[in-house]
Design an enzyme around this catalytic site. Structure first.
Site, short mmCIF file in Angstrom:
data_model
loop_
_atom_site.label_atom_id
_atom_site.label_comp_id
_atom_site.label_asym_id
_atom_site.label_seq_id
_atom_site.Cartn_x
_atom_site.Cartn_y
_atom_site.Cartn_z
N ARG A 1 0.70 -1.13 0.05
CA ARG A 1 -0.12 0.22 -0.10
C ARG A 1 0.91 1.15 -0.15
NH1 ARG A 1 -1.81 0.67 4.21
NH2 ARG A 1 -1.03 -1.36 5.44
N TYR B 1 -1.39 -3.31 -7.00
CA TYR B 1 -1.17 -4.12 -5.73
C TYR B 1 -2.41 -3.99 -4.78
CZ TYR B 1 -0.17 -4.98 -0.84
OH TYR B 1 -0.39 -5.76 0.22
N LYS C 1 -9.70 -2.44 1.95
CA LYS C 1 -9.27 -1.35 2.92
C LYS C 1 -9.99 0.01 2.50
CE LYS C 1 -6.10 -3.67 4.62
NZ LYS C 1 -5.95 -4.23 5.97
N HIS D 1 -10.07 -2.39 11.74
CA HIS D 1 -8.92 -3.28 11.37
C HIS D 1 -8.59 -4.39 12.22
CE1 HIS D 1 -4.60 -3.40 9.53
NE2 HIS D 1 -5.08 -4.12 8.94
N SER E 1 -0.86 -3.52 10.12
CA SER E 1 -0.56 -4.64 9.20
C SER E 1 0.88 -5.41 9.60
CB SER E 1 -0.41 -4.02 7.80
OG SER E 1 -1.43 -2.96 7.62
N CYS F 1 1.43 -7.86 11.77
CA CYS F 1 1.88 -8.02 12.91
C CYS F 1 1.14 -9.40 13.54
CB CYS F 1 1.54 -6.99 13.95
SG CYS F 1 2.42 -5.44 13.78
N ASP G 1 -8.89 -9.90 9.48
CA ASP G 1 -8.41 -8.59 9.24
C ASP G 1 -9.38 -7.35 9.54
OD1 ASP G 1 -6.34 -6.82 7.79
OD2 ASP G 1 -7.58 -6.46 6.12
N ARG H 1 1.81 -12.09 -1.00
CA ARG H 1 0.51 -12.41 -0.35
C ARG H 1 0.15 -13.67 -0.95
NH1 ARG H 1 -1.57 -8.43 3.41
NH2 ARG H 1 0.13 -7.01 3.58
C1 OXD Z 1 -2.74 -4.61 5.30
C2 OXD Z 1 -3.62 -5.76 4.51
O1 OXD Z 1 -2.03 -4.13 4.45
O2 OXD Z 1 -4.37 -6.44 5.53
O3 OXD Z 1 -3.19 -4.21 6.47
O4 OXD Z 1 -3.37 -6.31 3.41
MN MN Z 2 -4.69 -5.44 7.21
#
Ligand code: OXD
Ligand code: MN
Length: 601
Positions: free
Chosen positions: A83, A210, A219, A239, A261, A263, A288, A379
């Site tokens: 992002r 992306y 998001k 989130h 993100s 973590c 998420d 991903r």
């Molecule tokens: C992020 C995702 O970047 O969940 O938080 O992809």
């Molecule tokens: Mn996320």
């Protein structure tokens, strides 16, 4: 509506009759000038057809189907791997409505600037129209959108991450849908923009491919636009992961957790209980995003509005996340991982490294190569329904009642393994003061500790001062609010080694948390100690049977250093001072924290 003659599907009128959708498509086509327009219906045949098209152009690489049925690999451009927060905008009429933590552009300027980038951007390409729904079929929380894109990768990801196609299109009422327009454009970083127009229920994303920038349901809608709508309509878009814990005596608790993100939300939500904690069962509802509302019973209820996982790959293996490994064996899109010679995939942290392969950039790679074969923010996109640990409540339109809300960050020092807030208001304060080390999920941030309230800094679609007030207000309206905790799996000792084993062992901390939420537990007070920052577990209250961890390490993990925390409070004050609209309750919480610290030993 003359652009509509570019529509290729014949049966179109049977399922899209909505004049607002047609107007939106027509206007977008007028701007982007695609050669053809294709309305997605979400069918299996469509998936096969589009996958075939993308394989022909090299946009997707087919993996070995006997081993990974329905799986493909995609490589993004090397300047387009995460992002781009500095290029993401909230475009409200008044700048102060976007607040000090968002980039802002006036809607008129944004439409004008991006309009130039979109102009003719789809020449020679097909425009795909994706009607999609975020939510759980049958839920009153659901939101509908239409994403227009020139990327097959986007269509195929959206059909995993959301409910798409005919079934959704038939549900669109009037102009009550989010209008999302995306074009890969030329992937130029200078002209990349991800703009949200909450007042128009519109999202424009240009010059990126992306996921986080272009899967507009995720998001952009389910967090930025939804958080704005949630404030207006009295609910929260967060989130957060959502997980179900069944205790050895059969009680069920639902826990929601906000972590920045990368973590470990995906790993935590799919956690496998260690053998030394027999009788526990953990099931996932989401990794998420959670949408939360106050139920008629005065509790906080949550659904996961997504239908797929868009998870971080590196580090995922049969030990760290067996459930994810089992989920991604079929129907999965891998992005930016290493391609092995046998047309299977590998990534750093996975078992059995190959001698060689093709790296995420498309170049030859050997195990001697200095560069990793996989991008750190590579991903997988995979259907939630394939997860062996999926909760049966995942598809309950009502959602689940939340007993505990966790906030968590990546902190090598200062912050203890876990602490509990004194009450909802103090809980909102600890969420608002979340600080965490940055990760590879966002481009160009370097490695810093940044303020990331509620892990929403990149995702809140309005002024965060108002957002905190909204959280406080919800607490006032809830008869039985969940308890709020902070967790930190990442604390290190002086030698720089992690003090806590993490992964499945995190259940030991969750166990303490749910005991603190259990109305039948009469031992709560004995198992917690009051400190200036909140309640921490009593030294023996975290079950360490079966892991090797010394009392000294536990002590260090739970310790609160007065001076470090006073410095933390200074950082928080600096952050809070950015806001004109900071609720007084939170500045008072900061003063109270300082007082408690000063008066402590
Ligand atoms: C992020 C995702 O970047 O969940 O938080 O992809
Ligand atoms: Mn996320």
């Amino acid at each position: 509506m003359e652009n509509l003659n570019k529509i290729t599907n014949k049966y179109i009128n049977n399922y899209i009759k909505n004049k607002y959708v047609l107007e939106f498509v027509n206007k977008s086509a007028e701007l982007c000038e695609p050669d053809k327009i294709y309305f997605c219906n979400g069918s299996e045949e469509e998936k096969k057809f589009l996958t075939g098209e993308a394989i022909k152009t090299g946009e997707l690489i087919e993996l070995k189907q006997e081993k990974f049925p329905g799986c493909v690999l995609h490589r993004t451009a090397i300047n387009d791997v995460a992002r781009t927060e500095h290029l993401t905008y909230i475009c409200t009429t008044k700048k102060e409505d976007a607040g000090p933590t968002n980039n802002w552009m006036a809607p008129k300027d944004a439409y004008e600037e991006l309009g130039e980038y979109f102009r003719d951007s789809m020449k020679g390409r097909t425009m795909y129209v994706i009607p999609f729904m975020m939510g759980v079929p049958g839920s009153k929380m659901n939101k509908i959108g239409v994403e227009i894109t020139d990327s097959i990768y986007v269509v195929l990801n959206m059909r995993i991450m959301t409910h798409i196609g005919r079934i959704v299109a038939d549900d669109i009422i009037g102009d009550n849908f989010t209008k999302g327009l995306h074009s890969k454009g030329d992937i130029s970083l200078e002209k990349r923009r991800i703009c949200h127009f909450p007042e128009d229920n519109t999202i424009w994303s240009i010059n990126s491919g992306y996921g986080g920038n272009v899967l507009l349901g995720k998001k952009c809608l389910a967090l930025r636009i939804a958080s704005y709508l949630g404030r207006k309509e009295g609910w929260l878009a967060e989130h957060m992961l959502l997980m179900e814990i069944q205790t050895p005596d059969g009680k069920i608790f639902y826990v929601a957790g906000a972590f920045p993100s990368s973590c470990g939300k995906t790993n935590l939500s799919m956690l496998i209980p260690p053998e030394s904690l027999p009788g526990y069962k953990v099931r996932v509802l989401g990794d998420d995003i959670a949408w939360m509302y106050i139920g008629d019973d005065g509790r906080l209820w949550a659904i996961n509005p997504e239908a797929g996982f868009f998870g971080v790959v590196p580090g995922t293996n049969m030990k760290t996340n067996k459930n994810a490994m089992l989920t991604i064996q079929k129907n999965t899109i891998f992005t930016n991982v290493l391609l092995k010679e046998d047309k299977t995939v590998w990534w750093e942290g996975m078992e059995n490294p190959p001698d060689k392969g093709i790296d995420w950039k498309g170049d030859a790679w050997t195990k001697e190569s200095k560069e990793p074969g996989t991008h750190p923010n590579s991903r997988f996109t995979t259907p939630t329904s394939q997860c062996p640990a999926l909760s049966s409540e995942f598809s309950n339109p009502k959602g689940v009642p939340v007993s505990a809300v966790l906030f968590g960050g990546r902190r090598g020092n200062v912050v203890p393994l876990v602490y509990e807030s004194f009450n909802w208001k103090h809980g909102v304060f600890i969420g608002a003061t979340l600080r965490s080390e940055t990760t590879a999920a966002a481009m160009g941030l370097g490695k810093i500790v940044r303020n990331d309230p509620m892990a929403m800094i990149p995702f809140c679609g309005y002024n965060m001062g108002d957002y905190f007030a909204h959280w406080l207000d919800l607490g006032k309206r809830m008869k039985f609010p969940p308890k709020i905790f902070f967790v930190n799996w990442f604390r290190k000792n002086r030698e720089g080694k992690f003090l806590w084993p993490g992964y499945g062992e995190n259940l030991r901390v969750i166990e303490w948390i749910i005991k603190q939420c259990d109305s039948d537990n009469n031992n709560k007070e004995k198992e917690a100690v009051e400190t200036p920052v909140g309640y921490v577990p009593e030294i023996d209250a975290i079950n360490t049977k079966g892991i090797e961890i010394s009392k000294q390490d536990i002590k260090e993990l739970l310790s609160i250093d007065k001076n470090e925390w006073l410095e933390e409070a200074d950082e928080v004050e600096k952050f809070f001072s950015k806001f004109d609209r900071m609720p007084k309750e939170l500045t008072k919480e900061l003063n109270d924290l300082r007082e408690r610290l000063k008066n402590s030993k």
